[in-house]
Design an enzyme around this catalytic site. Sequence first.
Site, PDB file in Angstrom:
ATOM      1  N   TYR A 178       0.861  -1.197   0.000  1.00 38.58           N
ATOM      2  CA  TYR A 178       0.000   0.000   0.000  1.00 38.58           C
ATOM      3  C   TYR A 178       0.892   1.241   0.000  1.00 38.58           C
ATOM      4  O   TYR A 178       0.713   2.149  -0.808  1.00 38.58           O
ATOM      5  CB  TYR A 178      -0.904  -0.026   1.233  1.00 38.58           C
ATOM      6  CG  TYR A 178      -1.789   1.189   1.389  1.00 38.58           C
ATOM      7  CD1 TYR A 178      -2.852   1.425   0.519  1.00 38.58           C
ATOM      8  CD2 TYR A 178      -1.571   2.114   2.414  1.00 38.58           C
ATOM      9  CE1 TYR A 178      -3.669   2.538   0.674  1.00 38.58           C
ATOM     10  CE2 TYR A 178      -2.381   3.223   2.582  1.00 38.58           C
ATOM     11  CZ  TYR A 178      -3.433   3.432   1.710  1.00 38.58           C
ATOM     12  OH  TYR A 178      -4.242   4.544   1.863  1.00 38.58           O
ATOM     13  N   LYS A 197       1.483   4.096  -2.948  1.00 40.78           N
ATOM     14  CA  LYS A 197       1.281   5.537  -2.699  1.00 40.78           C
ATOM     15  C   LYS A 197       2.577   6.310  -3.005  1.00 40.78           C
ATOM     16  O   LYS A 197       2.526   7.395  -3.582  1.00 40.78           O
ATOM     17  CB  LYS A 197       0.804   5.775  -1.262  1.00 40.78           C
ATOM     18  CG  LYS A 197      -0.567   5.160  -0.938  1.00 40.78           C
ATOM     19  CD  LYS A 197      -1.702   5.735  -1.782  1.00 40.78           C
ATOM     20  CE  LYS A 197      -3.083   5.332  -1.278  1.00 40.78           C
ATOM     21  NZ  LYS A 197      -4.177   5.838  -2.127  1.00 40.78           N
ATOM     22  N   THR A 255     -13.274   6.692   7.741  1.00 40.26           N
ATOM     23  CA  THR A 255     -13.995   5.977   6.677  1.00 40.26           C
ATOM     24  C   THR A 255     -13.823   4.484   6.957  1.00 40.26           C
ATOM     25  O   THR A 255     -13.201   4.101   7.954  1.00 40.26           O
ATOM     26  CB  THR A 255     -13.390   6.271   5.286  1.00 40.26           C
ATOM     27  OG1 THR A 255     -12.100   5.642   5.228  1.00 40.26           O
ATOM     28  CG2 THR A 255     -13.262   7.757   5.007  1.00 40.26           C
TER      29      THR A 255
END
Length: 265
Positions: A155, A159, A190
């Site tokens: 991840y 990014k 979220t």
Amino acid sequence: MKEFKDKVIWITGASSGIGEAIALELAKREARLILSARRAEELNRVAALTKLPPLDLMVLPFDLSDTTNASGLAAQVINKFGRIDILINNGGYSQRSEAMETPMDIHRQLMEVNYFSAVNLTQAVYPYMKRQKGGHIVVISSIAGKFGFYLRSSYSAAKHALHGFFESFRLETENQGIKTLMVCPGKIKTNVSVNAVTAKGEKHNAMDPSHQNAMSAEECAQHIIRAIGRNEEELLVGGKELLIVKIRRYFPKLFSKIVRKQSPY
Ligand SMILES: NC(=O)c1ccc[n+]([C@@H]2O[C@H](COP(=O)([O-])OP(=O)(O)OC[C@H]3O[C@@H](n4cnc5c(N)ncnc54)[C@H](OP(=O)(O)O)[C@@H]3O)[C@@H](O)[C@H]2O)c1
């Protein structure tokens, strides 16, 4: 308030979280929206919440893990709206698995969805932005795009890759009127941690404690929209967790100590 009126804005990851909040904020500003993600029913829910007329709204579901037809998708947008003013590369998912326990197919998929899809969609909208002599590419990176962290190997790599690609893209296209904004959210409340992938390829299915009292997606969306309006190049958005980005830049040894003591969750 009026600067987004009638602007044609394509948002990926618009079915929840930050993307949904951006869509609802831009609808208040009377933008014309294209909403993308995999779940058509959730996109239709967000579309109804925007209260925009059908003429100003398009639900365009697809999977970011396969954007080989990105030019076909962009052509569908052009057929309806005739132009694309802003592409917001927001869709993506996080990771909660150690690098060495994570199978290669999961590493590759994280790169595909979080990195290559943004490259592919941007290549697809670029000819139209070039023809229009202007446009805006917004890329939702992360503070994980600024430093590596526990359980976030690919991840974080994806990014970081976004910064390398889009900082080069900005230099190469700004003379054609194309602007590029990199957004690095810290912790935003979220389902990003709930939807994160584990080493078994399953959903992590738990909200990280650090996300529970974090900045709301609505407030985050307002900051992002303000940064687009101001033509900013980079936006760090979130709460006190952003401090670590400054500490890394100015006090790298202190950063090394602090980062080791942080909880992965
Ligand atoms: N929340 C945070 O703290 C935080 C921090 C830093 C960066 N970010 C970044 O912010 C962006 C939005 O995340 P969020 O926080 O709003 O999380 P979220 O609520 O889980 O939203 C993720 C969005 O991406 C879409 N998506 C995921 N995989 C997809 C795929 N294979 N194909 C198409 N769409 C896909 C999801 O839609 P479907 O499931 O319907 O496909 C959903 O709309 C992500 O890029 C994330 O990395 C978030």
